[in-house]
Design a protein around this motif. Structure first.
Motif, PDB file in Angstrom:
ATOM      1  N   ASP A  18      35.126  56.108  43.404  1.00 51.75           N
ATOM      2  CA  ASP A  18      34.275  57.004  42.604  1.00 51.75           C
ATOM      3  C   ASP A  18      35.127  57.862  41.671  1.00 51.75           C
ATOM      4  OD1 ASP A  18      31.973  55.995  43.776  1.00 51.75           O
ATOM      5  OD2 ASP A  18      31.770  57.666  45.190  1.00 51.75           O
ATOM      6  N   ALA A  19      36.232  58.385  42.185  1.00 46.77           N
ATOM      7  CA  ALA A  19      37.128  59.211  41.360  1.00 46.77           C
ATOM      8  C   ALA A  19      37.791  58.371  40.278  1.00 46.77           C
ATOM      9  CB  ALA A  19      38.190  59.871  42.242  1.00 46.77           C
ATOM     10  N   ARG A  20      38.088  57.139  40.580  1.00 50.53           N
ATOM     11  CA  ARG A  20      38.694  56.236  39.601  1.00 50.53           C
ATOM     12  C   ARG A  20      37.747  55.998  38.432  1.00 50.53           C
ATOM     13  NH1 ARG A  20      39.068  52.547  36.253  1.00 50.53           N
ATOM     14  NH2 ARG A  20      40.550  50.875  36.318  1.00 50.53           N
ATOM     15  N   HIS A  21      36.466  55.798  38.723  1.00 49.42           N
ATOM     16  CA  HIS A  21      35.491  55.587  37.650  1.00 49.42           C
ATOM     17  C   HIS A  21      35.279  56.864  36.834  1.00 49.42           C
ATOM     18  CE1 HIS A  21      34.458  51.909  39.981  1.00 49.42           C
ATOM     19  NE2 HIS A  21      34.544  51.445  38.753  1.00 49.42           N
ATOM     20  N   ALA A  22      35.304  58.009  37.473  1.00 49.04           N
ATOM     21  CA  ALA A  22      35.179  59.281  36.745  1.00 49.04           C
ATOM     22  C   ALA A  22      36.377  59.466  35.817  1.00 49.04           C
ATOM     23  CB  ALA A  22      35.062  60.443  37.724  1.00 49.04           C
ATOM     24  N   LEU A  28      39.087  56.812  28.246  1.00 51.74           N
ATOM     25  CA  LEU A  28      38.732  55.752  27.302  1.00 51.74           C
ATOM     26  C   LEU A  28      39.438  55.983  25.970  1.00 51.74           C
ATOM     27  CD1 LEU A  28      34.873  55.444  27.821  1.00 51.74           C
ATOM     28  CD2 LEU A  28      36.623  53.807  28.517  1.00 51.74           C
ATOM     29  N   PHE A  29      39.784  54.899  25.303  1.00 56.88           N
ATOM     30  CA  PHE A  29      40.334  55.038  23.958  1.00 56.88           C
ATOM     31  C   PHE A  29      39.301  55.701  23.070  1.00 56.88           C
ATOM     32  CE2 PHE A  29      42.951  51.368  25.327  1.00 56.88           C
ATOM     33  CZ  PHE A  29      44.199  51.912  25.078  1.00 56.88           C
ATOM     34  N   ARG A  55      39.850  47.134  39.734  1.00 56.74           N
ATOM     35  CA  ARG A  55      38.713  47.719  40.426  1.00 56.74           C
ATOM     36  C   ARG A  55      37.759  48.441  39.481  1.00 56.74           C
ATOM     37  NH1 ARG A  55      37.443  46.027  45.477  1.00 56.74           N
ATOM     38  NH2 ARG A  55      39.343  45.685  46.633  1.00 56.74           N
ATOM     39  N   GLY A  56      38.222  48.711  38.267  1.00 57.49           N
ATOM     40  CA  GLY A  56      37.374  49.417  37.317  1.00 57.49           C
ATOM     41  C   GLY A  56      36.170  48.586  36.930  1.00 57.49           C
ATOM     42  N   ASP A  57      35.023  49.217  36.849  1.00 55.55           N
ATOM     43  CA  ASP A  57      33.786  48.530  36.495  1.00 55.55           C
ATOM     44  C   ASP A  57      33.135  49.284  35.346  1.00 55.55           C
ATOM     45  OD1 ASP A  57      31.325  47.319  36.274  1.00 55.55           O
ATOM     46  OD2 ASP A  57      30.817  47.511  38.394  1.00 55.55           O
ATOM     47  N   PRO A  62      29.741  55.870  32.561  1.00 49.79           N
ATOM     48  CA  PRO A  62      28.496  56.238  31.869  1.00 49.79           C
ATOM     49  C   PRO A  62      28.430  55.887  30.384  1.00 49.79           C
ATOM     50  CG  PRO A  62      29.100  57.968  33.395  1.00 49.79           C
ATOM     51  CD  PRO A  62      30.248  56.982  33.375  1.00 49.79           C
ATOM     52  N   SER A  63      29.486  56.107  29.636  1.00 45.56           N
ATOM     53  CA  SER A  63      29.400  55.840  28.201  1.00 45.56           C
ATOM     54  C   SER A  63      29.466  54.349  27.875  1.00 45.56           C
ATOM     55  CB  SER A  63      30.500  56.585  27.446  1.00 45.56           C
ATOM     56  OG  SER A  63      31.768  56.093  27.812  1.00 45.56           O
TER      57      SER A  63
END
Length: 90
Positions: A18-22, A28-29, A55-57, A62-63
């Motif tokens: 969850d922290a990785r996705h946040a 993001l570029f 692991r990133g999805d 959100p964006s």
């Protein structure tokens, strides 16, 4: 003591993920999400997907999420170990 209780590992991994996705959202570029959204706008009939070994999805970022129809990760149970550059992941 948490260090000796392996049963806590799955829950701790979920906290990390969850922290990785946040963090991905924040890293993001510049203009990246807008560029992917523009592809979607210009080609509304296109199927837009992300293929990653990590692991990133993007569907959990959100964006980016509204721009992708699906994502595939080399970490997915039905993909590993046929990850990039293996043609099966594509």
């Amino acid at each position: 003591e948490a260090g000796s209780d392996a049963s806590k590992a799955p829950a701790l991994f979920d906290v990390w993920l969850d922290a990785r996705h946040a963090a991905a959202e924040a890293r993001l570029f510049e203009g990246g999400a807008a560029a992917v959204a523009e592809v979607r706008r210009r080609h509304p009939a296109a199927v837009v997907a992300a293929v990653t070994n990590g692991r990133g999805d993007p569907a959990r970022t959100p964006s980016l999420a509204p721009s992708f129809d699906f994502t595939v990760s080399g970490e997915d149970a039905d993909v590993h170990p046929r990850r990039k550059p293996a043609p099966e992941i594509y």
